[in-house]
Design a protein around this motif. Structure first.
Motif, PDB file in Angstrom:
ATOM      1  N   LYS A   1      73.254 -22.920  19.440  1.00 28.77           N
ATOM      2  CA  LYS A   1      73.884 -23.456  20.751  1.00 28.77           C
ATOM      3  C   LYS A   1      72.590 -24.663  21.111  1.00 28.77           C
ATOM      4  O   LYS A   1      72.989 -25.542  21.573  1.00 28.77           O
ATOM      5  CB  LYS A   1      73.805 -22.458  21.679  1.00 28.77           C
ATOM      6  CG  LYS A   1      74.334 -23.155  23.175  1.00 28.77           C
ATOM      7  CD  LYS A   1      74.354 -21.866  24.031  1.00 28.77           C
ATOM      8  CE  LYS A   1      74.841 -22.651  25.540  1.00 28.77           C
ATOM      9  NZ  LYS A   1      74.693 -21.776  26.513  1.00 28.77           N
ATOM     10  N   GLU A   2      71.469 -24.324  20.885  1.00 29.97           N
ATOM     11  CA  GLU A   2      70.326 -25.291  21.138  1.00 29.97           C
ATOM     12  C   GLU A   2      70.272 -26.288  20.371  1.00 29.97           C
ATOM     13  O   GLU A   2      69.893 -27.461  20.728  1.00 29.97           O
ATOM     14  CB  GLU A   2      68.961 -24.341  20.894  1.00 29.97           C
ATOM     15  CG  GLU A   2      68.575 -23.284  22.078  1.00 29.97           C
ATOM     16  CD  GLU A   2      67.527 -22.511  21.824  1.00 29.97           C
ATOM     17  OE1 GLU A   2      66.807 -21.924  22.661  1.00 29.97           O
ATOM     18  OE2 GLU A   2      67.088 -22.462  20.509  1.00 29.97           O
TER      19      GLU A   2
ATOM     20  N   THR B   1      73.381 -28.522  21.286  1.00 29.87           N
ATOM     21  CA  THR B   1      73.012 -28.976  22.654  1.00 29.87           C
ATOM     22  C   THR B   1      71.996 -30.168  22.483  1.00 29.87           C
ATOM     23  O   THR B   1      72.202 -31.273  22.965  1.00 29.87           O
ATOM     24  CB  THR B   1      72.206 -28.066  23.878  1.00 29.87           C
ATOM     25  OG1 THR B   1      73.259 -27.215  23.860  1.00 29.87           O
ATOM     26  CG2 THR B   1      71.958 -28.589  24.945  1.00 29.87           C
ATOM     27  N   THR B   2      70.796 -30.159  21.757  1.00 32.62           N
ATOM     28  CA  THR B   2      70.046 -31.018  21.366  1.00 32.62           C
ATOM     29  C   THR B   2      70.680 -32.388  20.652  1.00 32.62           C
ATOM     30  O   THR B   2      70.303 -33.456  21.122  1.00 32.62           O
ATOM     31  CB  THR B   2      68.717 -30.425  20.626  1.00 32.62           C
ATOM     32  OG1 THR B   2      68.290 -29.613  21.362  1.00 32.62           O
ATOM     33  CG2 THR B   2      67.839 -31.578  20.426  1.00 32.62           C
TER      34      THR B   2
ATOM     35  N   ILE C   1      73.658 -33.361  20.771  1.00 36.02           N
ATOM     36  CA  ILE C   1      74.427 -34.051  21.719  1.00 36.02           C
ATOM     37  C   ILE C   1      73.668 -34.761  22.789  1.00 36.02           C
ATOM     38  O   ILE C   1      74.095 -35.974  22.846  1.00 36.02           O
ATOM     39  CB  ILE C   1      75.346 -33.009  22.685  1.00 36.02           C
ATOM     40  CG1 ILE C   1      76.426 -32.348  21.538  1.00 36.02           C
ATOM     41  CG2 ILE C   1      76.063 -33.689  23.733  1.00 36.02           C
ATOM     42  CD1 ILE C   1      77.519 -31.334  22.299  1.00 36.02           C
ATOM     43  N   MET C   2      72.454 -34.387  23.214  1.00 36.59           N
ATOM     44  CA  MET C   2      71.599 -35.049  24.110  1.00 36.59           C
ATOM     45  C   MET C   2      71.365 -36.228  23.482  1.00 36.59           C
ATOM     46  O   MET C   2      70.946 -37.224  23.976  1.00 36.59           O
ATOM     47  CB  MET C   2      70.599 -34.210  24.604  1.00 36.59           C
ATOM     48  CG  MET C   2      70.933 -33.154  25.580  1.00 36.59           C
ATOM     49  SD  MET C   2      71.962 -33.814  27.100  1.00 36.59           S
ATOM     50  CE  MET C   2      70.542 -34.779  27.870  1.00 36.59           C
TER      51      MET C   2
END
Length: 65
Positions: free
Chosen positions: A26-27, A30-31, A33-34
């Motif tokens: 998940k991290e 998320t990273t 995508i950012m």
């Protein structure tokens, strides 16, 4: 500097590798995508700045002709 035998070196590398804390899936997602979002925003910004300066240069060159 102390000399280290190849066996000691391998043991030290393994000990340090055990200390590494890997990010969760998940991290990582998320990273990623950012990073994609920020890259897109910066690309659009620099495209706009480049287009703005291109118009200024074209205007100034047009005055010389």
């Amino acid at each position: 500097m102390a000399k280290v035998t190849p066996g000691e070196y391998v043991n030290q590398v393994r000990a340090e590798a055990r200390k590494v804390v890997w990010p969760t899936r998940k991290e990582t997602v998320t990273t990623a995508i950012m990073v994609l979002i920020m890259t897109t925003i910066l690309a659009a910004f620099f495209f706009g700045v480049d287009a703005f300066f291109n118009k200024i240069v074209q205007l100034l060159l047009g005055l010389l002709a």
